[in-house]
Motif scaffolding. Structure first.
Motif, PDB file in Angstrom:
ATOM      1  N   GLU A 140       3.166   0.998  10.688  1.00 46.56           N
ATOM      2  CA  GLU A 140       3.451  -0.380   9.982  1.00 46.56           C
ATOM      3  C   GLU A 140       4.082   0.005   8.422  1.00 46.56           C
ATOM      4  N   GLU A 141       3.713   1.192   8.361  1.00 45.32           N
ATOM      5  CA  GLU A 141       4.529   1.835   6.816  1.00 45.32           C
ATOM      6  C   GLU A 141       5.777   2.335   7.098  1.00 45.32           C
ATOM      7  N   GLY A 142       6.323   2.357   8.266  1.00 45.79           N
ATOM      8  CA  GLY A 142       7.785   2.560   8.331  1.00 45.79           C
ATOM      9  C   GLY A 142       7.908   4.106   8.745  1.00 45.79           C
ATOM     10  N   VAL A 143       7.127   4.755   9.351  1.00 49.94           N
ATOM     11  CA  VAL A 143       7.240   5.950  10.202  1.00 49.94           C
ATOM     12  C   VAL A 143       7.987   5.621  11.569  1.00 49.94           C
ATOM     13  N   GLU A 144       8.716   6.667  12.170  1.00 53.67           N
ATOM     14  CA  GLU A 144       9.520   6.323  13.262  1.00 53.67           C
ATOM     15  C   GLU A 144       8.874   7.612  14.121  1.00 53.67           C
ATOM     16  N   ARG A 190       0.884  -1.298   0.072  1.00 53.26           N
ATOM     17  CA  ARG A 190       0.077   0.040   0.026  1.00 53.26           C
ATOM     18  C   ARG A 190       0.870   1.272  -0.029  1.00 53.26           C
ATOM     19  N   LYS A 191       1.885   1.412   0.421  1.00 54.16           N
ATOM     20  CA  LYS A 191       2.753   2.456   0.524  1.00 54.16           C
ATOM     21  C   LYS A 191       3.717   2.706  -1.091  1.00 54.16           C
ATOM     22  N   GLU A 192       2.944   2.107  -1.811  1.00 51.96           N
ATOM     23  CA  GLU A 192       3.325   2.422  -3.262  1.00 51.96           C
ATOM     24  C   GLU A 192       2.407   3.206  -3.910  1.00 51.96           C
ATOM     25  N   ASP A 193       1.449   3.185  -3.455  1.00 52.35           N
ATOM     26  CA  ASP A 193       0.331   4.224  -4.209  1.00 52.35           C
ATOM     27  C   ASP A 193      -0.631   4.950  -3.193  1.00 52.35           C
TER      28      ASP A 193
END
Ligand code: FAD
Length: 478
Positions: free
Chosen positions: A340-344, A25-28
């Motif tokens: 989940e999408e990689g945010v810190e 999902r983080k691709e779009d």
């Protein structure tokens, strides 16, 4: 005894529609939740306990008849479920997608309180109206009779659109003025597509247009046309302009290149996703690709910025917030999605200035701890001396909230009363201001709030205008 179709929470577990995996999902910018299949929607709706006192309904600003449309869904009577849902809410499929249900209906669901997990009200609401669109049950409004009176609405966000829908159904002539080139307000240019896909908003705009609402877009009231001209042209005017003045940050280096406002950043991204040419995206000024991004703030706007930066291909995305996770204003569901999408998340951290020269290179961070509760009961953040450090950044996005623009000055209307926060003073039940025939709804009255409250204000205000003009509100669903 007839088979009991409801109260299945005892045997059926709570289930959400499938969520796309983070790496995909983080691709779009598409929405992250799939639609329920019919059987799943019926199953999940059947978990409702049909409480005598439905707290879901009383905690919904629109008092949606949730237990009724859950029962109709559970028993396969979807067209009736749609009629009931549409009767109290102008945009149920939008609320189903972006209301903070965990704080409203679902958070107050009785079976949630008893430990069984809430009925997934938002997802069922979305399913009902998406199906209604698919099946052709959503029709352009067709007033039974035309009336000569007209209403001018300034602002095509959910507050203005909800009022327009209700006024037009009763046969009034409605013109909406908006400074943007597309209607929808923050639904169109603030909230990203991964929470609310734009065709969902555009089809609503078209429906209103097909029903006879006139849109005057690219029309900035106070510049191209005066407020007084609009007032002179209509029996009533509704101010639904939202709040757009971004709260700012001071400190050394705060004027450096690469420090941008959240609303500019999100608007540019939404425009790009419409296929518009956006010079600030092309120049990289409002684009995160390959950058170390730091977003400052802990609300829903900050969550939308961090997740947009991930999708634009940032090298790293960090979110600085001066309190901790338990005390952040943003939705916990959105925070989890961001993680989940990689945010810190860098909790208990506040900016005190910026490093670099012409362009920003880092944020000077003060570490905080939570001290005594303030007057509102929230623990106040306090600086931990000697714990400062620098967080590297080449794009800093300020998401610290919004304030109203100074409408009395901008519109040369000194008699338009505002509160000490700058919001327009209006009666909460009708939107009436002290100026005869002038009403106000949504964020410009409440301060930065929620879509569902803007819809409620718009509907209430429309009803007050109709009453004043001796017109009858039409039943919402034809
Ligand atoms: P707006 O939606 O702001 O619309 C106001 C309209 O008025 C705009 O189209 C603007 O162009 C127009 N306008 C302003 N001034 C003029 C002028 N002078 N002349 C002509 N037109 C003018 N709420 C939720 O419930 N769920 C969410 O997930 C959520 N996420 C959000 C994410 C972001 C990034 C932001 C900023 C807000 C979010 N909100 C969310 C809040 C929600 O979007 C607002 O509460 C809601 O849109 C307010 O509606 P409104 O009609 O009052 O104003």
């Amino acid at each position: 005894m007839a088979k009991q179709p409801m109260l299945k929470f005892v045997t059926v577990d709570r289930d959400m529609p499938e969520k796309r995996g983070a790496t995909v999902r983080k691709e779009d910018f598409d929405e992250i939740y799939a639609e329920f299949a019919q059987a799943k929607a019926e199953e999940q709706a059947s978990r409702c306990s049909q409480c005598g006192v439905p707290y879901c309904q009383s905690h919904c600003p629109l008092h949606n008849n949730i237990p009724d449309w859950l029962r109709l869904t559970a028993t396969g009577r979807l067209e009736e479920a749609y009629a009931v849902s549409q009767a109290t809410n102008t945009f149920p499929e939008i609320c189903g997608r972006i209301c903070p249900q965990d704080r409203l209906c679902e958070g107050n669901c009785v079976i949630e309180q008893s430990g069984h997990g809430t009925v997934t009200i938002g997802s069922v609401e979305k399913y009902i109206t998406d199906t209604a669109w698919e099946k052709g049950w959503v029709k352009a409004l067709a007033p039974a009779q035309e009336r000569s009176e007209s209403v001018g609405i300034i602002g095509a966000g959910p507050g203005g659109l909800a009022a327009a829908d209700r006024l037009r159904r009763a046969g009034l002539q409605v013109t909406i003025y908006d400074r943007y080139d597309r209607a929808g307000g923050l639904l169109t240019y603030g909230i990203p597509g991964f929470k609310l896909e734009k065709d969902v908003v555009m089809r609503r705009n078209k429906l209103l247009e097909d029903g006879g609402v006139t849109f005057k877009l690219n029309c900035n009231v106070g510049e191209g046309i005066t407020f007084q001209e609009i007032r002179d042209a209509h029996e009533a005017v509704i101010i639904a302009t939202g709040v757009y003045k971004s709260r700012d940050l001071g400190g050394p280096g705060s004027g450096a290149k690469g420090i941008v406002k959240a609303i500019d950043y999100l608007t540019a991204s939404n425009r790009e996703n419409f296929g518009d040419t956006v010079p600030e995206i092309e120049s990289g000024e409002l684009y995160a690709e390959g950058k170390k991004v730091v977003v400052i703030g802990g609300g829903d706007t900050a969550m939308d910025c961090v997740r947009t930066a991930i999708r634009q291909g940032a090298e790293s995305v960090k979110c600085l917030y001066r309190r901790d996770k338990a005390n952040m204003p943003g939705s916990q569901r959105e925070t989890q999605n961001a993680e989940e999408e990689g945010v810190e998340f860098v909790w208990l951290s506040a900016p005190k200035g910026f490093t670099g020269g012409d362009a920003v290179e880092g944020v000077m961070v003060q570490k905080m701890r939570l001290g005594q509760p303030d007057a509102s009961g929230r623990q106040s953040p306090e600086v931990i001396e000697g714990a400062d450090y620098v967080e590297d950044a080449d794009l800093v996005i300020k998401a610290l909230g919004f304030e109203p623009e100074d409408l009395p000055t901008l519109w040369d209307q000194p008699e338009l009363e505002v509160t000490r926060w700058g919001t327009v003073k209006a009666q909460f039940t009708t939107g009436a201001t002290d100026l005869d025939g002038v009403y106000a709804v949504g964020d410009i009255v409440r301060g930065a709030s929620l879509v569902v409250w803007a819809i409620k204000d718009g509907r209430d205000c429309a009803d007050a205008i109709l009453e004043k003009l001796g017109a009858t509100p039409a039943i919402a669903a034809e």
